[in-house]
Scaffold this motif. Sequence first.
Motif, PDB file in Angstrom:
ATOM      1  N   GLU A 251      -6.201  52.323 -26.146  1.00  0.00           N
ATOM      2  CA  GLU A 251      -7.298  51.362 -26.162  1.00  0.00           C
ATOM      3  C   GLU A 251      -8.514  52.005 -26.830  1.00  0.00           C
ATOM      4  O   GLU A 251      -8.414  52.985 -27.526  1.00  0.00           O
ATOM      5  CB  GLU A 251      -7.622  50.925 -24.721  1.00  0.00           C
ATOM      6  CG  GLU A 251      -6.431  50.349 -23.979  1.00  0.00           C
ATOM      7  CD  GLU A 251      -5.857  49.112 -24.644  1.00  0.00           C
ATOM      8  OE1 GLU A 251      -6.648  48.292 -25.143  1.00  0.00           O
ATOM      9  OE2 GLU A 251      -4.629  48.976 -24.674  1.00  0.00           O
ATOM     10  N   SER A 268     -10.643  37.478 -21.018  1.00  0.00           N
ATOM     11  CA  SER A 268      -9.379  38.193 -21.132  1.00  0.00           C
ATOM     12  C   SER A 268      -8.491  37.503 -22.151  1.00  0.00           C
ATOM     13  O   SER A 268      -8.782  36.400 -22.620  1.00  0.00           O
ATOM     14  CB  SER A 268      -8.664  38.212 -19.776  1.00  0.00           C
ATOM     15  OG  SER A 268      -8.306  36.875 -19.409  1.00  0.00           O
ATOM     16  N   ASP A 284      -0.848  48.950 -16.502  1.00  0.00           N
ATOM     17  CA  ASP A 284      -0.623  49.239 -17.917  1.00  0.00           C
ATOM     18  C   ASP A 284      -1.959  49.184 -18.650  1.00  0.00           C
ATOM     19  O   ASP A 284      -2.780  48.299 -18.410  1.00  0.00           O
ATOM     20  CB  ASP A 284       0.348  48.215 -18.505  1.00  0.00           C
ATOM     21  CG  ASP A 284       0.756  48.567 -19.932  1.00  0.00           C
ATOM     22  OD1 ASP A 284      -0.061  48.335 -20.844  1.00  0.00           O
ATOM     23  OD2 ASP A 284       1.875  49.063 -20.128  1.00  0.00           O
ATOM     24  N   GLY A 286      -2.796  48.223 -21.488  1.00  0.00           N
ATOM     25  CA  GLY A 286      -3.041  47.014 -22.262  1.00  0.00           C
ATOM     26  C   GLY A 286      -3.396  45.806 -21.427  1.00  0.00           C
ATOM     27  O   GLY A 286      -3.761  44.762 -21.973  1.00  0.00           O
ATOM     28  N   ASN A 287      -3.293  45.920 -20.097  1.00  0.00           N
ATOM     29  CA  ASN A 287      -3.583  44.783 -19.220  1.00  0.00           C
ATOM     30  C   ASN A 287      -4.891  44.931 -18.450  1.00  0.00           C
ATOM     31  O   ASN A 287      -5.243  44.063 -17.655  1.00  0.00           O
ATOM     32  CB  ASN A 287      -2.437  44.578 -18.223  1.00  0.00           C
ATOM     33  CG  ASN A 287      -1.172  44.096 -18.896  1.00  0.00           C
ATOM     34  OD1 ASN A 287      -0.354  44.891 -19.341  1.00  0.00           O
ATOM     35  ND2 ASN A 287      -1.014  42.791 -18.991  1.00  0.00           N
ATOM     36  N   ARG A 330      -1.630  38.852 -20.048  1.00  0.00           N
ATOM     37  CA  ARG A 330      -0.988  39.078 -21.337  1.00  0.00           C
ATOM     38  C   ARG A 330      -1.630  40.279 -22.022  1.00  0.00           C
ATOM     39  O   ARG A 330      -2.799  40.586 -21.790  1.00  0.00           O
ATOM     40  CB  ARG A 330      -1.110  37.847 -22.246  1.00  0.00           C
ATOM     41  CG  ARG A 330      -0.355  36.623 -21.741  1.00  0.00           C
ATOM     42  CD  ARG A 330       1.148  36.845 -21.773  1.00  0.00           C
ATOM     43  NE  ARG A 330       1.872  35.669 -21.314  1.00  0.00           N
ATOM     44  CZ  ARG A 330       2.223  35.452 -20.050  1.00  0.00           C
ATOM     45  NH1 ARG A 330       1.888  36.326 -19.109  1.00  0.00           N
ATOM     46  NH2 ARG A 330       2.906  34.375 -19.720  1.00  0.00           N
ATOM     47  N   SER A 331      -0.855  40.936 -22.860  1.00  0.00           N
ATOM     48  CA  SER A 331      -1.341  42.071 -23.637  1.00  0.00           C
ATOM     49  C   SER A 331      -1.277  41.707 -25.111  1.00  0.00           C
ATOM     50  O   SER A 331      -0.233  41.255 -25.599  1.00  0.00           O
ATOM     51  CB  SER A 331      -0.489  43.311 -23.358  1.00  0.00           C
ATOM     52  OG  SER A 331      -0.705  44.309 -24.336  1.00  0.00           O
ATOM     53  N   SER A 332      -2.385  41.885 -25.812  1.00  0.00           N
ATOM     54  CA  SER A 332      -2.404  41.539 -27.235  1.00  0.00           C
ATOM     55  C   SER A 332      -1.430  42.407 -28.026  1.00  0.00           C
ATOM     56  O   SER A 332      -0.767  41.934 -28.956  1.00  0.00           O
ATOM     57  CB  SER A 332      -3.824  41.685 -27.793  1.00  0.00           C
ATOM     58  OG  SER A 332      -4.328  42.985 -27.555  1.00  0.00           O
TER      59      SER A 332
END
Length: 349
Positions: A251, A268, A284, A286-287, A330-332
């Motif tokens: 990140e 988000s 995680d 990414g979340n 969701r994770s981009s």
Amino acid sequence: MNQTYNITLTGELIGEIERSDAIAVFAKLFKLPLDKAHDFFHKAPLVVKKSVDGDTANKIQQILEKSGLHCEINPVEVVETEQSTQVGVMNESAVEAQDEQSAQEREEMLDSESQTTTDPEQPSASFKGLKFEMAGQPDYGFVTVHVPAGEMLKVEASAMATMDTNMQMKTKMRGGLGRMVTGENIFVNEFTAANMEGEVGIAPGAPGDLCHQYLDNETIYLQNSAFVACSSGIEVESKWQGLVKGFFSGESLFLIRAQGKGDLWFNSYGAIIEIDVNDDYVVDTGNIVGFTDGLEYQITKVGGYKSFFFSGEGLVCRFSGKGKVWIQTRSSAAFVGWAHWFRPVKSKG
């Protein structure tokens, strides 16, 4: 057995009361935070008082309808199977006070209570922050903020969608080097309501949810792209994560630190879930959307090196301590990886 009744809030308004003012009245009567009252009010019809006798039901109905909130009195047998959730405990002292006073005194008390609650110039002491309405959640969150005369609202650059004509905008730099290095917008727009209250409608760039938090001299850390808006009492700045944490998390090297007293909105990709952390918790990287001050965190892998390279999970953030973490559903990065296989490929022939 004496007949008892449930009182159902229909969601309809009586008279010329504004919807935002009606929600404020609802919050005061049931001792709810304004954002919770907003959520409950938009779930109407719903039961707000259960299993009361006829006299009490009539008194509560008078209080609600005098305040502009339409409600119905239903025998318990009729609605018990349809609606079993009670919002909260209504201020019983208010009902008892109504019983002890004459009709004229009752009228005066309700008028005074309604004016105190709904007048934007004299907000009730039990309310904190600015009035606002959420819409489009959790897919495409949109928030409309009511800015009192002379007050200022800070909004992420390009997030303003609508505003009243009396709102004056200034653009200022925020975050400095930290925002510039990570490719985020280094500017923030300040909207000030001139002469009278004004509204600003805000639409974040990413499809997903919006969350509101009122900070009372508290601190929340956000991922670099999560900030949406805040009131003037909140200071927003970039915080260096450290090279190891930032680089290996996948990140940003910087977090956004929001601290002070006032309203904070963040968004988000996907819906937002709030999690209470009391010891250790793993998310995680990414979340993660944000977390409260006081939580320590470390970036680490899941399992051994085989799991790290082949499980698809990669690196995680291990929180420790006591506080709150907000995650996105969701994770981009995961979405980009999924969509990659569906992209059109140009033939080399």
